[in-house]
Enzyme design. Structure first.
Site, PDB file in Angstrom:
ATOM      1  N   GLY A  51      24.466   0.399  80.945  1.00  0.00           N
ATOM      2  CA  GLY A  51      23.127   0.839  81.324  1.00  0.00           C
ATOM      3  C   GLY A  51      22.399   1.373  80.119  1.00  0.00           C
ATOM      4  N   CYS A  78      30.845  -0.125  78.723  1.00  0.00           N
ATOM      5  CA  CYS A  78      29.795   0.538  77.953  1.00  0.00           C
ATOM      6  C   CYS A  78      29.393   1.888  78.576  1.00  0.00           C
ATOM      7  CB  CYS A  78      28.607  -0.413  77.774  1.00  0.00           C
ATOM      8  SG  CYS A  78      27.523   0.076  76.431  1.00  0.00           S
ATOM      9  N   TYR A  79      28.183   2.014  79.121  1.00  0.00           N
ATOM     10  CA  TYR A  79      27.791   3.294  79.740  1.00  0.00           C
ATOM     11  C   TYR A  79      28.805   3.679  80.823  1.00  0.00           C
ATOM     12  CZ  TYR A  79      25.266   6.710  82.565  1.00  0.00           C
ATOM     13  OH  TYR A  79      24.925   7.829  83.281  1.00  0.00           O
ATOM     14  N   HIS A 165      30.784  -5.517  75.728  1.00  0.00           N
ATOM     15  CA  HIS A 165      30.454  -6.251  76.961  1.00  0.00           C
ATOM     16  C   HIS A 165      31.315  -7.508  77.129  1.00  0.00           C
ATOM     17  CE1 HIS A 165      26.964  -3.884  78.196  1.00  0.00           C
ATOM     18  NE2 HIS A 165      26.821  -3.664  76.901  1.00  0.00           N
ATOM     19  N   GLU A 167      31.327  -9.384  79.658  1.00  0.00           N
ATOM     20  CA  GLU A 167      30.678 -10.358  80.548  1.00  0.00           C
ATOM     21  C   GLU A 167      29.775 -11.345  79.809  1.00  0.00           C
ATOM     22  OE1 GLU A 167      30.080  -7.197  80.218  1.00  0.00           O
ATOM     23  OE2 GLU A 167      28.025  -6.595  80.637  1.00  0.00           O
ATOM     24  N   ASP A 223      16.391 -22.979  99.586  1.00  0.00           N
ATOM     25  CA  ASP A 223      16.869 -21.754 100.238  1.00  0.00           C
ATOM     26  C   ASP A 223      16.646 -21.767 101.748  1.00  0.00           C
ATOM     27  OD1 ASP A 223      17.135 -21.263  97.586  1.00  0.00           O
ATOM     28  OD2 ASP A 223      15.528 -19.779  97.468  1.00  0.00           O
ATOM     29  N   LYS A 365      21.551 -18.864  93.220  1.00  0.00           N
ATOM     30  CA  LYS A 365      20.967 -20.176  93.511  1.00  0.00           C
ATOM     31  C   LYS A 365      21.988 -21.322  93.439  1.00  0.00           C
ATOM     32  CE  LYS A 365      16.887 -22.369  93.971  1.00  0.00           C
ATOM     33  NZ  LYS A 365      15.776 -21.855  94.791  1.00  0.00           N
TER      34      LYS A 365
END
Ligand code: XMP
Length: 509
Positions: A51, A78-79, A165, A167, A223, A365
């Site tokens: 964050g 991280c945060y 990170h 990710e 959708d 999506k």
């Protein structure tokens, strides 16, 4: 499943993506979530995201610290790691040097999170604070030159922290680290896939709806179509879809949808042709925002009137996707949540006292497309490019007339036909034509012409927030231009839009 606590990182969706790519279900929750709700979700693990805040800022986000006593493995990123360290008695300080970008990670032991990872590997850092002292029971598991505590763990308590990170793509072994957390530490099973998702949501819809009725606004986009098929498989004839033809659709759009959804899939759809209502109200209107307002208002009125005819309807279904939900519940929910609300059939549930069903609200999506495929939907429906609610109304610059609509429909049809024939349709986020309000001189046969100009817009994008103009081959552009000018009366010039977003937008209005 895994719960991700959202401390406001721009990478949150990416964490959820990565976990799901490992076929483990994962849900993002705001830091305000209470501990009983977390417990009721029965997570196998909790990830605390990064964050933008500093742990020492007054209003820095915090989650109930009881999560560290649940006995559930926790990974702080991280945060999230700094929050863990600060809560459990360690120290976080402003780093002498802000670290941003690539760093060489030195792994102490190839164990737990670092199993199958080389001693030296690249990671992506983005932090201004650093850990200067770890809480009792923690040990350092990896360092970089700038950051001695780049990773730490307390195996006994199942608590793990990564200052970088895992990710993002820039941490090449990050996915393996997350895999290690999910499967070695949390003991997750790889059982999240669209088949089980479809089975479970069909059952949930059946349980929730019972013998009541559901209404769904069908636009023909991916959708709402997937939502329709999913609900239809759960409750069959108890679902009624409403499709409003606003007179601003593409060539044969309503007819195609009728064949695909009504005839093939036997879904109950009411087609309301309100073209005249829309086009009369738009007569002489040139301002784009005015066009949008008129179209939106009439849509609501028409939909409302049609929905009232369906007796005994208790539910309104919507094809809301996960990114919309995350944005509107984000801890730092900025103006995005307000922008998004315009896209839904907002207002209706309150007015009509309908309960909302949003079966796709946890999907991204591309997952929706896989779900569509799992449900047996035709490729043509699953792979449709997005089409704006105001339709061709915002692609005819200036005044909308029936004549100009006919011209643009023909142009658009040729364009899409060629884009598909050359294998570009799925590669592009959107491809469409825009009819300009100016004329140009041309020569056809031996005659001078003074006719319309159309612009072709083709963009690549991941989420429509940013977009780049597509580098379509000249041969394809030549064919498109040639066919349009030869086959569509009233057009004598084709231009190709080479602007990106930002600073331009995808649509012209
Ligand atoms: P822009 O033009 O803002 O478009 O770059 C981003 C995406 O949103 C779509 N769009 C709309 N969709 N109603 C909609 O339902 C609208 O008024 C509207 N305006 C733009 C656009 O097609 C693109 O995918």
């Amino acid at each position: 499943m895994i719960v991700v606590i959202d401390f406001g990182s721009q990478y949150n969706q990416l964490i959820a993506r990565r976990v799901r790519e490992c076929r483990v279900f994962c849900q993002i929750e705001p830091p305000g979530i209470d501990i009983d709700t977390i417990k009721s979700l029965k997570p196998d693990g909790i990830i605390l995201s990064g964050g933008p805040s500093s742990i020492y800022e007054k209003n820095s986000p915090k989650v109930d610290t009881a999560i560290f006593d649940l006995g559930i493995p926790v990974l702080g990123i991280c945060y999230g790691m700094q929050f863990m360290v600060d809560t459990l008695g360690g120290t976080v300080k402003k780093a002498t040097k802000r670290e941003y970008g690539f760093a060489e990670l030195n792994v102490k032991k190839p164990e737990s999170l670092f199993e199958k990872i080389d001693q030296s590997t690249t990671c992506w850092m983005s932090h201004g604070d650093s850990i200067s002292k770890l809480p009792k029971g923690f040990s350092i598991t990896a360092s970089t030159d700038n950051t001695p505590v780049a990773a730490a763990e307390n195996v006994k308590k199942n608590l793990y922290g990564l200052q970088f990170h895992p990710e993002v793509e820039h941490t090449p072994k990050g996915k393996q680290m997350l895999r290690n957390f999910l499967f070695n530490v949390c003991g997750c099973k790889r059982n999240w896939n669209m088949k089980t998702f479809a089975k479970e949501s069909i059952q949930q819809i059946k349980d929730a709806v019972g013998d009541k009725k559901v209404i769904l606004g069908l636009s023909g986009g991916v959708d709402s179509s997937v939502t329709a098929v999913l609900i239809h498989q759960a409750i069959g004839k108890h679902l009624t879809c409403i499709f409003v033809d606003n007179g601003l659709l593409r060539l044969n759009e309503a007819a195609k949808l009728k064949i695909m959804l009504k005839q093939h899939l036997k879904i109950n759809i009411r087609f309301v042709n309100a073209s005249k209502l829309f086009l009369d109200a738009l007569d002489g209107v040139t301002d784009p925002e005015k066009k949008r307002k008129i179209i939106g208002k009439i849509f609501m009125d028409v939909f409302d009137a049609e929905a009232k005819k369906i007796k005994g309807a208790d539910f309104l279904a919507q094809g809301t996707l996960y990114p919309d939900i995350i944005e509107s519940q984000s801890a730092f929910g900025g103006p995005t949540s307000i922008i998004k609300s315009h896209h839904n059939v907002g207002g209706l549930p309150k007015k009509m006292k309908l309960k909302l069903i949003e079966p796709l609200k946890y999907l991204f999506k591309d997952e929706v497309r896989i779900l569509g495929k799992t449900l047996g939907m035709p490729e043509e429906l699953i792979w449709r490019q997005p089409f704006p609610g105001p339709g061709l109304g915002i692609r005819i610059i200036g005044e909308i007339t029936r004549k100009r609509l006919t011209v643009l429909r023909k142009v658009d049809d040729i364009l899409i036909e060629e884009i598909k024939a050359h294998g570009y349709y799925k590669k592009l986020w959107q491809s469409f034509a825009v009819l300009l309000p100016i004329k140009s001189v041309g020569v056809m046969g031996d005659k001078r012409t003074y006719e319309n100009i159309v612009a072709i817009r083709a963009v690549t994008s991941k989420d429509a927030m940013t977009a780049d103009w597509a580098r379509l081959p000249h041969k394809l552009l030549a064919k498109i231009s040639n066919r349009i000018i030869n086959e569509v009366n009233g057009v004598n010039r084709v231009a190709y839009d080479i602007s990106s977003k930002p600073p331009s937008t995808i649509e012209w209005e």
